[in-house]
Design an enzyme around this catalytic site. Structure first.
Site, short mmCIF file in Angstrom:
data_model
loop_
_atom_site.label_atom_id
_atom_site.label_comp_id
_atom_site.label_asym_id
_atom_site.label_seq_id
_atom_site.Cartn_x
_atom_site.Cartn_y
_atom_site.Cartn_z
N GLU A 82 26.65 -74.73 14.06
CA GLU A 82 25.58 -73.73 13.95
C GLU A 82 25.45 -73.32 12.48
O GLU A 82 24.88 -72.28 12.18
CB GLU A 82 25.84 -72.55 14.88
CG GLU A 82 27.18 -71.89 14.73
CD GLU A 82 27.34 -70.69 15.66
OE1 GLU A 82 26.52 -69.79 15.56
OE2 GLU A 82 28.30 -70.69 16.46
N CYS A 114 28.81 -71.33 19.51
CA CYS A 114 30.16 -71.89 19.50
C CYS A 114 30.40 -72.90 20.61
O CYS A 114 31.46 -73.52 20.67
CB CYS A 114 31.20 -70.78 19.62
SG CYS A 114 31.08 -69.57 18.32
N THR A 155 35.93 -61.18 11.02
CA THR A 155 35.98 -62.30 11.98
C THR A 155 35.26 -63.53 11.44
O THR A 155 34.76 -64.34 12.21
CB THR A 155 35.42 -61.89 13.36
OG1 THR A 155 34.03 -61.55 13.24
CG2 THR A 155 36.16 -60.71 13.94
N HIS A 236 38.03 -70.13 23.55
CA HIS A 236 37.31 -69.96 22.27
C HIS A 236 37.85 -68.67 21.62
O HIS A 236 37.97 -67.65 22.29
CB HIS A 236 35.81 -69.85 22.53
CG HIS A 236 35.07 -69.32 21.35
ND1 HIS A 236 35.15 -69.90 20.10
CD2 HIS A 236 34.24 -68.24 21.21
CE1 HIS A 236 34.41 -69.20 19.25
NE2 HIS A 236 33.86 -68.19 19.90
N SER A 311 27.67 -67.77 22.14
CA SER A 311 26.76 -66.64 22.33
C SER A 311 25.35 -67.11 22.64
O SER A 311 24.94 -68.20 22.25
CB SER A 311 26.74 -65.80 21.06
OG SER A 311 27.92 -65.05 20.96
P1 HMG Z 1 35.23 -52.96 15.34
O1 HMG Z 1 34.25 -52.23 16.20
O2 HMG Z 1 35.27 -52.61 13.91
O3 HMG Z 1 36.69 -52.82 15.88
O4 HMG Z 1 34.98 -54.51 15.46
P2 HMG Z 1 37.30 -51.79 16.95
O5 HMG Z 1 37.14 -50.40 16.48
O6 HMG Z 1 36.83 -52.16 18.32
O7 HMG Z 1 38.84 -52.23 16.80
C1 HMG Z 1 39.26 -53.49 17.14
C2 HMG Z 1 40.62 -53.38 17.82
O8 HMG Z 1 41.57 -52.96 16.83
C3 HMG Z 1 40.67 -52.31 18.92
O9 HMG Z 1 41.52 -52.82 19.94
C4 HMG Z 1 41.35 -51.13 18.23
O10 HMG Z 1 42.02 -50.27 19.12
C5 HMG Z 1 42.32 -51.86 17.34
P3 HMG Z 1 40.95 -53.06 21.44
O11 HMG Z 1 40.46 -51.75 21.92
O12 HMG Z 1 39.83 -54.06 21.29
O13 HMG Z 1 42.13 -53.60 22.17
N1 HMG Z 1 42.80 -51.09 16.18
C6 HMG Z 1 44.08 -51.08 15.74
N2 HMG Z 1 45.17 -51.72 16.22
C7 HMG Z 1 46.35 -51.56 15.52
N3 HMG Z 1 46.47 -50.75 14.43
C8 HMG Z 1 45.39 -50.09 13.95
C9 HMG Z 1 44.12 -50.25 14.61
N4 HMG Z 1 42.87 -49.77 14.41
C10 HMG Z 1 42.08 -50.28 15.37
N5 HMG Z 1 45.50 -49.31 12.88
C11 HMG Z 1 34.34 -56.44 16.77
C12 HMG Z 1 35.41 -55.37 16.52
C13 HMG Z 1 34.93 -57.55 17.61
C14 HMG Z 1 33.17 -55.78 17.53
C15 HMG Z 1 33.83 -56.98 15.41
O14 HMG Z 1 34.86 -57.62 14.74
C16 HMG Z 1 32.66 -57.96 15.54
O15 HMG Z 1 31.51 -57.55 15.68
N6 HMG Z 1 32.96 -59.29 15.47
C17 HMG Z 1 31.91 -60.33 15.56
C18 HMG Z 1 31.52 -60.60 17.01
C19 HMG Z 1 32.60 -61.29 17.81
O16 HMG Z 1 33.52 -61.88 17.28
N7 HMG Z 1 32.44 -61.25 19.15
C20 HMG Z 1 33.36 -61.91 20.04
C21 HMG Z 1 32.74 -62.35 21.35
S1 HMG Z 1 31.24 -63.32 21.10
C22 HMG Z 1 31.84 -64.91 20.64
O17 HMG Z 1 32.98 -65.19 20.75
C23 HMG Z 1 30.83 -65.85 20.05
C24 HMG Z 1 30.91 -66.02 18.54
O18 HMG Z 1 32.03 -66.80 18.21
C25 HMG Z 1 29.60 -66.62 18.01
C26 HMG Z 1 29.13 -67.93 18.61
O19 HMG Z 1 29.17 -68.17 19.80
O20 HMG Z 1 28.58 -68.71 17.83
C27 HMG Z 1 31.07 -64.67 17.83
#
Ligand code: HMG
Length: 390
Positions: A82, A114, A155, A236, A311
């Protein structure tokens, strides 16, 4: 009726010249580094040099396969990405001159976020079932890029995985049953005019879990194995914690409890490489498989679950059986060297690479010499990418 097994005969991985430690990013963003190290399960991410793109890393992943097996009967090359470099020409066509692909072959690029690499594997298996003497080269190559200073930024990542798919494979025989799920959802996308993806992070996490569960339900309806039959679950991995979340969700949806130790036993070995490479989109699932094969105790004869998500969205739950003698065919040392040889970036260099844009004026532009990988993008000229072997 017995049929010849079809599956992965060889698997080779490549990544970029540079990497960024998540501690550097955490400092810049003013967050605790454990949010990344523990919260999302990422320690480092691969970053493309100015003279790298998906063609250079795809060539580096595929070359060792051609060196080991030659090109006889490779009549199809499928490259999933992609992060395409052209709206018309298939990226794998550049590999003819770089690594010597055979001319008597169909060469096509595949796209569905992906999921594209899994589509390539499924199409390859179909072609080989039609003619078991043929071999298919499937390459998954991506550079994941989100906007700076956004939740998606930690990420990012980049890698390519090349797989030789054949009859009577040496590593993994694919089961003929697949569970499928697709739906129209805007969780992550990248319009043609943007170099960075747009993502609704929380929606994407939920969409992934739902799609994985639906694909599992379809897999069972099609007569697939039971959950307890699998030695490991390879998901994945946009970030490694996602695999744990999705597996917990799947187990609980089936009425099982998900103890931390059980999750670790099912997932742990699949995450070693992704934790330090980051999201490599189409390649990520297959990097998870490489990690599992390289790090788990003997898996001979064991069933593996493979869960692909792209996605937008498409998910597939499929499975395979590890072949006797597979360990002699792994590339563990080369995989580890590809990761350990990366040069670590400081923040300013990382930011400059992220912000750089390729020239669009059609004039000759030499690219800065940065990568020490086998292939590089040497120049842009006349709107053409000029690649070279180093
Ligand atoms: P965010 O909102 O900044 O993070 O981004 P958060 O506030 O949800 O925190 C993440 C985790 O860290 C949480 O744990 C927190 O508690 C923890 P969870 O509740 O999830 O278990 N945390 C801590 N842990 C230890 N010590 C600390 C601490 N502080 C917080 N001090 C988000 C997270 C994934 C939303 C962001 O990274 C994002 O938008 N990423 C991009 C999208 C993505 O990867 N989505 C995954 C599913 S879609 C997919 O896989 C397809 C894709 O690969 C694309 C394709 O298909 O081409 C993306």
């Amino acid at each position: 009726m017995t049929t010849t097994p079809v599956g992965i005969h060889d698997l080779s991985f490549a990544t970029t010249h540079y990497a960024l430690d998540h501690a550097v990013l955490a400092e810049r963003l003013g967050v605790d580094r454990d949010k990344f190290y523990l919260g999302i399960g990422q320690e480092r991410m691969s970053v493309a040099a100015a003279d790298e793109d998906i063609v250079t890393i795809a060539a580096a992943a595929a070359q060792p396969i051609l060196q080991r097996h030659g090109t006889d009967n490779i009549r199809t090359v499928l490259l999933a990405t992609e992060t395409g470099v052209d709206q018309s020409k298939a990226a794998a066509l550049y590999l003819h001159s770089l690594i010597g692909l055979p001319n008597a072959a169909r060469v096509v690029e595949l796209k569905q976020a992906c999921y594209g690499g899994t589509a390539g594997l499924a199409f390859a298996a179909g072609l080989i079932a039609r003619d078991p003497s043929q071999r298919v080269l499937v390459i998954a190559a991506d550079i994941a890029k989100y906007e700076l200073d956004t939740p998606g930024e930690p990420t990012q990542g980049a890698a390519a995985v090349a797989m030789l798919v054949t009859a009577d494979p040496a590593i993994l025989a694919l089961d003929p049953i697949s569970g499928l799920y697709s739906a129209d959802i805007m969780d992550f996308w990248r319009p043609n005019y943007r170099s960075e993806a747009i993502v609704d992070g929380k929606t994407s996490v939920n969409a992934y879990q739902k799609a994985a569960q639906e694909a599992w339900s379809d897999y069972r309806r099609q007569g697939g194995r039971e959950l307890g039959e699998f030695a490991a679950f390879c998901y994945h991995q946009p970030f490694t914690k996602m695999a744990y979340k999705a597996h917990r969700h799947l187990l609980e949806s089936q009425g099982h409890t998900a103890e931390a130790a059980d999750l670790e036993a099912a997932i742990g070995a699949t995450t070693t490489y992704n934790r330090t490479v980051g999201n490599s989109y189409t390649a990520s699932l297959y990097l998870g498989l490489a990690s599992l094969l390289d790090h788990a105790d003997d898996l001979t004869g064991k069933a593996l679950a493979m869960i692909s998500y792209g996605s937008g969205s498409v998910a597939e739950f499929f499975s395979g059986t590890v072949r006797p003698g597979y360990r002699a065919h792994l590339r563990t040392e080369a995989n580890q060297a590809a990761i350990s040889s990366r040069e670590m970036l400081d923040y300013d260099h990382y930011r400059a690479l992220h912000e750089a844009v390729l020239p669009t004026d059609g004039a000759y532009h030499a690219m800065p010499e940065e990568t020490r990988r086998p292939f590089r993008l040497g120049a842009m000229s006349g709107h053409k990418r000029i690649y070279e072997a180093r």
